[in-house]
Each structure stands twice: as structure tokens, then as C-alpha cells.
Design a protein around this motif. Structure first.
Motif, PDB file in Angstrom:
ATOM      1  N   ALA A 159       3.057   1.727  -4.204  1.00 16.96           N
ATOM      2  CA  ALA A 159       2.682   0.804  -3.132  1.00 16.96           C
ATOM      3  C   ALA A 159       3.899  -0.026  -2.716  1.00 16.96           C
ATOM      4  CB  ALA A 159       1.551  -0.106  -3.592  1.00 16.96           C
ATOM      5  N   ASN A 162      -8.889  -0.242  -1.469  1.00 14.49           N
ATOM      6  CA  ASN A 162      -8.229  -0.404  -0.173  1.00 14.49           C
ATOM      7  C   ASN A 162      -9.168  -0.879   0.928  1.00 14.49           C
ATOM      8  OD1 ASN A 162      -5.791   0.296  -1.235  1.00 14.49           O
ATOM      9  ND2 ASN A 162      -5.450   2.081   0.062  1.00 14.49           N
ATOM     10  N   GLY A 200      -1.220  -4.715   4.127  1.00 14.35           N
ATOM     11  CA  GLY A 200      -2.662  -4.832   4.214  1.00 14.35           C
ATOM     12  C   GLY A 200      -3.060  -6.272   4.461  1.00 14.35           C
ATOM     13  N   PHE A 260       0.844  -1.197   0.000  1.00 14.43           N
ATOM     14  CA  PHE A 260       0.000   0.000   0.000  1.00 14.43           C
ATOM     15  C   PHE A 260       0.876   1.243   0.000  1.00 14.43           C
ATOM     16  CE2 PHE A 260       0.973  -0.896   4.364  1.00 14.43           C
ATOM     17  CZ  PHE A 260       0.992   0.324   5.034  1.00 14.43           C
ATOM     18  N   TYR A 266      -2.578   3.838   6.743  1.00 19.12           N
ATOM     19  CA  TYR A 266      -3.225   3.158   5.606  1.00 19.12           C
ATOM     20  C   TYR A 266      -4.452   3.961   5.174  1.00 19.12           C
ATOM     21  CZ  TYR A 266      -5.424  -0.707   3.005  1.00 19.12           C
ATOM     22  OH  TYR A 266      -6.014  -1.495   2.042  1.00 19.12           O
TER      23      TYR A 266
END
Length: 411
Positions: A88, A233, A108, A7, A407
Motif C-alpha cells: 500500500a 477498502n 483513500g 492503498f 482503487y
């Protein structure tokens, strides 16, 4: 198979990272929290406490308060305190405390795998807290503190982590609690190798962060139900993946304010139905499972469970924390709900026995029970059987910092 996702982290600029990263606000004493907010304009605590030095006063956990958190976060980005990576990445984080290195991967974690119980739970979440955190995420739009996930030892992952941490880290700083923090930003090839290695794992386990993971899953389901726009996401949430062999699990001890109307002699007599009681010459932690030490009016005792009270076949009933509840806290001391009864307090194994004894001698508590730490194998056994651990069974380290790798959910 365990999927982890790179990410684009929102993170502090290098020269301010030591000022931004923070422990959770609730871990600070009020006077220390106030001093940090006053003296450090860059601390992430300013985002979490957006009304500091402001005339605005909103209700805690209200939409209005959450909107202020979102506004303060935007200010940090506008001022260049926080910046977002353009590509990312996976990130390696290492926390070193008292010579012990906690090394793992920030990435993630899959909501789908959480729903499928491939991310295994051992703690029940409170519906009200889960709903509150879901609304919080919906408004602010980011995860700032990773969920702590453990995985069985894997030689390939271990080798990759050892190789990649030989390079100079992007961040390296030591906080006032003498804990050193390091972060490496991995390239695409490095990230892909780690992702492939994680695919060898059948499941991972939540070590800390049940409400945070549940609320991230709740947010995805809430937005799907409302047919809102889908951000990719949303399919993941911020997590720190660590080898279970690197974790440190301490006990959570119990302190009770009264003996429920019993004299000390009557209380000790009642304990003899389930335990062999022996006096100790001084402060002592239990040396093995199914033994506990107790401080009663400043005197220390060892309590050894009688064999007939140990249900070794049951993943939960065999745990010392549950034995203490079923044999002492509820039937003798009258504590029916460990989560709500104000007569009981939970003290982490990081707190010294001297501190526990001092609270007893000052009359704040009548009795304290010191437990033997639960093992990761016991935690996994409970999770694998889809059962729930007793409240406050484990104090797990590392304790992670907020604001290091944020995030962005709405992306």
C-alpha cells in the motif's frame, strides 16, 4: 482530523500509461471517441465502452452492461496492461497545464468522515444517479477516477510535497491536449509523514465528484445493511487531495435559446428593475463580483447588480449565479428548473467569448450571460452552512484522468 489511507493501486505498466489514461468518456465528441476506441487498444475507454466492436448490445446503465465493464477490466489485468502494487502506498500526482502545476496526494478518503460531514459538500446529488453509481461500484468493484477534494493551505504538507517531488517520478507523460502528468509512488516512511500532516486538518471540501463520493458511501451502507462480507477498502474511496490555493475555479456561463416571447427592447427594459445596463464596445468578461456581461443578438452589455438585490448575509443568495436565476432566468425568461429545462445550456469558462458570440450570431441561442468566477471562500461558506450551490456554479480544474491509480474496493 482528516484520515487518508494508503492503498495498493492497480495502475498501467509504465510503457503504456500514456495510452491507458483517459479523460471521462462524456468529455469526448462522438467522432473523437470513436477514433480513440478504434486506434488505441489500450485506452481505459475500452473498459468503459466494453461493447465496442462487439455483437453484444445491452441497455445503458444496466447490470448486464456493468458486468461487461467488469469483464473488460479483468482482461486488461490478465493481459498485463494493468498491474497492482504489492504494498500500500500514497501517491503524489502533478498535472501541469499552461504553466500551472496542480500537485496533490492520491489516497483513500474516509467514508466515515464523509458521513460525519468532515468531508464537506456543496452540491445536491440526484437519488437516481447515486443509486445507479452505487450499483455500478457494487458490480465492477473499483474506483477509477478520483474525487477531487481540497484542503486549506498547510505549510507542512506543502513542504513534504515539494521535497518528495524532487525525485524522478514513476510516470511522466504529456497528452495531446498539452497537459503533462506525473506520478510519484511514496514509500512507507514518506506516506506516514503525509498521513500525520493531514491529521492537522479539521475538514476537507469536495471540489468535484459529489455523486462519486456519495455512491462510495452508499455502497458501504448497502453492504452493511445486507450483512455482506466487509472488505476493509470499503471504508474509503479514491480521492485526489489538493491545496485549495492550487485549484483553479472558472465560471459556468448561461446561454438561453429564447427571450420567452419578449422583444429585445422589452427584455432590456425588464432587466433594468434589477441591474444597471450599459452597452460595451466588444467582447468582455466581467471584472468583478456582482457584475455580469451579456451577449444579445451579437451586442455586448454589462449588467451591474443594484445594491438592493444583493443579500450579502446569505451564503447562496449573494452568489451571482443565484441572483441571475432569481432576477432573470426564472421571472423574465420563465426557466423554472435549471437542471431540466432544455432552453438553457451551461458553458464552462474555458470556452472563449468568441465561441459564445458565434452561437448567438448563428441563431442557436438568443442571449448569453457571462459570470464572474466564484471563489473557494464562497464555496466553503456554502458548505460550512450545509447549503447547496446553484446548479453548474463552478468549473474546477484540474480535470482528472481515469485509469491512472485504480482503487480496488473488494480488498
Amino acid at each position: 482530523m482528516t484520515r487518508i489511507a494508503p492503498f495498493k493501486a492497480v495502475r498501467p505498466v509504465r510503457d503504456k500509461v500514456h495510452l491507458v489514461a483517459t479523460r471521462p468518456y462524456y468529455s469526448y465528441k462522438k467522432n473523437v471517441l470513436k477514433a480513440k476506441l478504434e486506434d488505441n487498444p489500450f485506452t481505459f475507454l475500452r473498459i468503459i465502452n466494453p461493447e465496442f466492436n462487439s455483437e453484444k448490445r445491452t441497455k445503458p446503465n444496466s447490470k448486464e452492461r456493468f458486468e461487461l465493464v467488469k469483464e473488460k477490466y479483468a482482461e486488461f489485468i490478465e493481459e498485463g496492461i494493468l498491474i497492482q502494487d504489492k504494498e500500500a502506498h500514497l501517491y503524489i500526482y502533478r498535472q501541469t497545464k499552461n504553466g500551472h502545476a496542480f500537485t496533490g496526494v492520491v489516497a483513500g478518503a474516509s467514508v466515515e468522515e464523509y458521513d460525519q460531514d468532515k468531508i464537506k459538500k456543496h452540491e445536491a446529488t440526484l437519488t437516481s444517479r447515486e443509486a445507479m453509481f452505487t450499483e455500478y461500484l457494487d458490480i465492477i468493484g473499483y474506483n477509477a477516477e478520483p474525487v477531487l477534494l481540497s484542503y486549506p493551505h498547510n505549510a507542512t504538507i506543502e513542504e513534504l510535497l515539494n521535497t518528495y517531488t524532487k525525485a524522478r517520478p514513476e510516470y511522466e507523460f504529456t497528452t495531446t491536449d498539452r497537459i503533462t502528468h506525473e506520478i510519484w509512488v511514496l514509500g512507507q516512511n514518506e506516506s506516514e509523514k503525509i498521513q500525520k500532516a493531514f491529521e492537522q486538518l479539521d475538514a476537507v471540501y469536495i471540489a468535484d465528484g459529489h455523486h462519486r463520493s456519495a455512491s462510495s458511501a452508499g455502497l458501504k451502507h448497502k453492504r452493511r445493511k445486507a450483512n455482506e462480507y466487509h472488505f476493509p477498502n470499503e471504508d474509503y474511496f479514491l480521492a485526489f487531495f489538493i491545496d485549495e490555493e492550487r485549484l483553479k475555479i472558472l465560471e459556468f456561463n448561461r446561454m438561453v435559446t429564447s427571450l420567452n416571447g419578449l422583444t429585445e427592447t422589452e427584455f432590456l427594459k425588464a432587466l433594468e428593475n434589477s441591474f444597471d445596463i450599459e452597452p460595451l464596445t466588444g467582447l468582455q468578461k466581467p471584472a468583478s463580483e456582482h457584475s455580469m456581461t451579456m451577449c444579445l443578438s451579437g451586442k455586448w452589455y454589462i449588467m451591474k447588480c443594484k445594491p438592493e438585490i444583493i443579500d450579502s448575509e446569505h451564503p447562496v443568495n449573494c452568489l451571482d449565479a443565484e441572483i441571475l436565476t432569481q432576477r432573470v432566468l426564472t421571472p423574465i425568461l420563465g426557466i423554472q428548473d435549471l437542471k431540466s429545462d432544455e432552453r438553457i445550456e451551461f458553458v464552462s469558462g474555458a470556452e472563449s467569448l468568441e465561441s459564445i458570440e458565434e452561437k448567438i450570431l448563428k441563431g442557436k441561442f438568443a442571449v448569453a450571460f457571462v459570470l464572474y468566477p466564484i471563489t473557494m471562500e464562497q464555496v466553503k461558506r456554502v458548505a460550512d452552512h450545509q447549503m447547496i450551490m446553484p446548479p453548474k456554479s463552478t468549473w474546477v480544474e484540474p480535470k482528472l484522468r481515469s485509469g491512472l491509480t485504480i482503487y480496488n474496493i473488494n480488498e
